[in-house]
Design an enzyme around this catalytic site. Sequence first.
Site, PDB file in Angstrom:
ATOM      1  N   GLU A  38       0.837  -1.213   0.000  1.00  0.00           N
ATOM      2  CA  GLU A  38       0.000   0.000   0.000  1.00  0.00           C
ATOM      3  C   GLU A  38       0.865   1.253   0.000  1.00  0.00           C
ATOM      4  OE1 GLU A  38      -0.686  -2.461   2.430  1.00  0.00           O
ATOM      5  OE2 GLU A  38      -2.151  -3.299   1.033  1.00  0.00           O
ATOM      6  N   GLU A  39       1.909   1.240   0.842  1.00  0.00           N
ATOM      7  CA  GLU A  39       2.791   2.413   0.893  1.00  0.00           C
ATOM      8  C   GLU A  39       3.461   2.633  -0.460  1.00  0.00           C
ATOM      9  OE1 GLU A  39       4.738   2.763   5.227  1.00  0.00           O
ATOM     10  OE2 GLU A  39       4.688   0.739   4.430  1.00  0.00           O
ATOM     11  N   SER A  85      28.061 -18.595 -28.092  1.00  0.00           N
ATOM     12  CA  SER A  85      27.453 -19.681 -27.331  1.00  0.00           C
ATOM     13  C   SER A  85      28.560 -20.425 -26.588  1.00  0.00           C
ATOM     14  CB  SER A  85      26.654 -20.601 -28.237  1.00  0.00           C
ATOM     15  OG  SER A  85      27.445 -21.003 -29.311  1.00  0.00           O
ATOM     16  N   GLU A 117      29.300 -20.443 -11.852  1.00  0.00           N
ATOM     17  CA  GLU A 117      27.973 -19.869 -11.578  1.00  0.00           C
ATOM     18  C   GLU A 117      26.905 -20.719 -12.251  1.00  0.00           C
ATOM     19  OE1 GLU A 117      29.590 -16.335 -13.468  1.00  0.00           O
ATOM     20  OE2 GLU A 117      27.945 -16.352 -14.904  1.00  0.00           O
ATOM     21  N   LYS A 119      24.007 -22.037 -14.703  1.00  0.00           N
ATOM     22  CA  LYS A 119      23.601 -21.761 -16.074  1.00  0.00           C
ATOM     23  C   LYS A 119      22.083 -21.611 -16.056  1.00  0.00           C
ATOM     24  CE  LYS A 119      24.244 -23.212 -20.822  1.00  0.00           C
ATOM     25  NZ  LYS A 119      22.869 -23.199 -21.293  1.00  0.00           N
ATOM     26  N   LYS A 317      26.729 -29.455 -18.231  1.00  0.00           N
ATOM     27  CA  LYS A 317      25.297 -29.764 -18.240  1.00  0.00           C
ATOM     28  C   LYS A 317      24.973 -30.787 -17.165  1.00  0.00           C
ATOM     29  CE  LYS A 317      23.705 -27.608 -21.926  1.00  0.00           C
ATOM     30  NZ  LYS A 317      22.487 -27.621 -22.625  1.00  0.00           N
ATOM     31  N   CYS A 411     -17.521 -39.395 -15.845  1.00  0.00           N
ATOM     32  CA  CYS A 411     -16.613 -38.503 -15.131  1.00  0.00           C
ATOM     33  C   CYS A 411     -16.265 -39.083 -13.760  1.00  0.00           C
ATOM     34  CB  CYS A 411     -17.269 -37.136 -14.980  1.00  0.00           C
ATOM     35  SG  CYS A 411     -16.374 -36.036 -13.887  1.00  0.00           S
TER      36      CYS A 411
HETATM   37  S1  IVH Z   1      28.126 -16.592 -20.315  1.00  0.00           S
HETATM   38  C1  IVH Z   1      30.526 -16.629 -24.120  1.00  0.00           C
HETATM   39  N1  IVH Z   1      26.861 -17.243 -18.109  1.00  0.00           N
HETATM   40  O1  IVH Z   1      23.966 -20.044 -22.004  1.00  0.00           O
HETATM   41  C2  IVH Z   1      29.798 -16.779 -22.863  1.00  0.00           C
HETATM   42  N2  IVH Z   1      25.837 -17.741 -20.194  1.00  0.00           N
HETATM   43  O2  IVH Z   1      25.084 -21.747 -24.269  1.00  0.00           O
HETATM   44  C3  IVH Z   1      28.445 -16.339 -23.006  1.00  0.00           C
HETATM   45  N3  IVH Z   1      23.629 -18.771 -20.012  1.00  0.00           N
HETATM   46  O3  IVH Z   1      23.736 -17.852 -24.712  1.00  0.00           O
HETATM   47  C4  IVH Z   1      27.531 -16.632 -21.956  1.00  0.00           C
HETATM   48  N4  IVH Z   1      23.529 -18.781 -17.813  1.00  0.00           N
HETATM   49  O4  IVH Z   1      22.052 -17.594 -22.824  1.00  0.00           O
HETATM   50  C5  IVH Z   1      26.831 -17.250 -19.454  1.00  0.00           C
HETATM   51  N5  IVH Z   1      25.812 -17.727 -16.093  1.00  0.00           N
HETATM   52  C6  IVH Z   1      25.795 -17.728 -17.424  1.00  0.00           C
HETATM   53  C7  IVH Z   1      24.718 -18.250 -18.171  1.00  0.00           C
HETATM   54  C8  IVH Z   1      24.785 -18.244 -19.561  1.00  0.00           C
HETATM   55  C9  IVH Z   1      22.894 -19.080 -18.946  1.00  0.00           C
HETATM   56  C10 IVH Z   1      23.211 -19.039 -21.415  1.00  0.00           C
HETATM   57  C11 IVH Z   1      23.341 -17.858 -22.336  1.00  0.00           C
HETATM   58  C12 IVH Z   1      24.194 -18.324 -23.484  1.00  0.00           C
HETATM   59  C13 IVH Z   1      24.081 -19.799 -23.383  1.00  0.00           C
HETATM   60  C14 IVH Z   1      25.301 -20.439 -23.943  1.00  0.00           C
END
Ligand code: IVH
Length: 677
Positions: A38-39, A85, A117, A119, A317, A411
């Site tokens: 609300e604020e 990619s 980190e 993905k 992966k 049903c």
């Molecule tokens: S770095 C050249 N960091 O993964 C490095 N990508 O297969 C470019 N993605 O197109 C990306 N999490 O959409 C990076 N922590 C992360 C990511 C990440 C997801 C995706 C991104 C990229 C794809 C590559």
Amino acid sequence: MGKNVPEEIKEEIRKLVEEINYHNYRYYVLDSPVISDEEYDKLFRKLKELEERYEYILPDSPTQRIGAPPLDKFEKVRHREPMLSLDNAFDYEDLEEFDERIKRFLRTEEPIEYTVEPKYDGLAIEITYEKGLLKVASTRGDGYEGEDVTLNVKTIKSVPLKIDLKNIPEDIDIRGEVYMEIEEFERLNKEREISGEPLFANPRNAAAGSVRQLDSSITAKRKLHFVAYGLGFFKGIQFSKHSEFVDWLKAAKFPTPYTFAVVRGAKEVVEAVRELETKRKEFSFEADGAVIKVNDFELQKILGIKTREPRWAIAYKFPAHQGTTKIVDIRASVGRTGVLTPYAIFEPVKIGGVTVSRSTLHNFDEMERKDIRIGDYVIVERAGDVIPHVVSVIKEKRTGNEKKFSVPKVCPECGSNVIREEGEVAVRCVNINCPAQVIERIIHFASRNALNIEGLGEKNVELFYEKGLLKTLTDLFKLKKEDILKLPRFKDKSASNIIEAIERSKKTTLSRLLFGLGILHVGEYVAKLLAKHFEKVEDLYGVDREKILQIKQIGEKIADSVSDFFGRKENILAIEEMKRMGLIIENPDFEGDKKEKKTPLKGLTFVITGRLPEERSKVEELIETLGGHASSSVSKKTDYLVVGEEPGSKLEKARSLGVKTISYEELKRLIDELSGK
Ligand code: IVH
């Protein structure tokens, strides 16, 4: 803009923008708000009022996030640095080889520093900030050229509209992922399922579909998130390491990866990946792996790119989570539109840390195609698709005692007949008063993008239904506090809250109502289209399919379903009853049928400045309804500037361009005159 705006007002606006942006950051990035909704709304309204009155809108104003009129198509944007990619690693050995390759390339034996980190499984986006202000946001496209999705990305609350730092880089491209949290994905799909719209296969598709959406007001309604993890072109700033850049992102109030580790050597990389995998359970988003990057930017440069992938990074992966279990039963559930969906009950099995004890079998065709039977051993997978699904039957394990599950004749909830229409996959219960359907319909009617009755979720609807307080949609408006108080779960405050939420929901819009009614195949988008073409709900009563087919985006299936719905007396009576109980249906979406409607202002462009006796948005709406165009800035093309009290700089501009100026009263007279009154 804003030449005549007093300094103290400018200051007030600046402070409000800053304050609201701070609370946005607390809420959407840090996930720890310090004020109530609300604020927050109060501050927002105050800002909007001042902005309208003084025509003074800062580029990073939170009011600029709400979406804009739909586009015809996306413009193309060239990336100044290609968006690459990543190469994939499928096991820890691949990671060790990655480290070996790098050391060989750099001719070193020293351990390399890496970052690890998550993905994120979403859609890659690049955002260009010039002098700290968000200028363009684009999709990755083919890596060299993407689509301009600026309007859509601006609606994502965690994306800063301005880089809030003392030293602002002159020009910088921030890259990251737009994604949808699992919970929001499930909510959205449920909503789509009940309105008969196609489901998104996974959160990634849902996020991509929401960003690549020509109508940014729809994007604004989907709860999307952003995480920044990469750097494109930049000027006027220096970073020596990826981790340093991530620290900078944090300071600049960008959301950064949920987990982030800096490690040395292959062994530590594997440990960090392992740890990330165990933490995966607590992620609110879908992660399909980990991204490992060489931390040092200098080394990244030396390592360079091989065709489309950098040598300095790799994506590990996660293995698809699979498990084997036995189907102990197959049952069917009934959704809001009466569709029966088969689902399997398993002997509980742990897959990727989550106990799975049931899974949808999607539909009877799919179940038959995979030849799934009660008693079968099956492989169940939780992969990118968060929801578990049956991959295949282990036929070798069959004993001959397995039982086929056939499409129910009645049903399972109410015992009425079911039908399967020609050429349709869906099997439906024909009884519209079937309890399962009624409960689902009420839940949908109360849901956020329909009538938005806060506090009336699944549990309460089920309870109210069981206790006989709710039997139909219209019963909602008959609920009394005393009745709710009789239920064990409720106290004075919680009962009042629900009654108040229902009261608030009575003022709604035609598009929300149409969506909420749960007409087959009418999702949010179709509801909006209908509201654009039909002014009042009464105009839809008894409407024939041909009339609906005149809306070019609507096909036969939808037209039939809508005309069928409004051809039924009981539906019309229900709407009329709701109106009698106080339902007020506004229709801001209505555009009118421009050919038939009176359009006395056709071809005329108006701009408003200063305060009018009526709210500015209302006057603009009036101009647009009468066929005119209400614009926000004066140009040679402007026909009239409507001048109110305390006009802004537009007045001067109009004078210098020789644009006619009129008062509000003169506008009214002009409308009467042109309408031939
Ligand atoms: S770095 C050249 N960091 O993964 C490095 N990508 O297969 C470019 N993605 O197109 C990306 N999490 O959409 C990076 N922590 C992360 C990511 C990440 C997801 C995706 C991104 C990229 C794809 C590559």
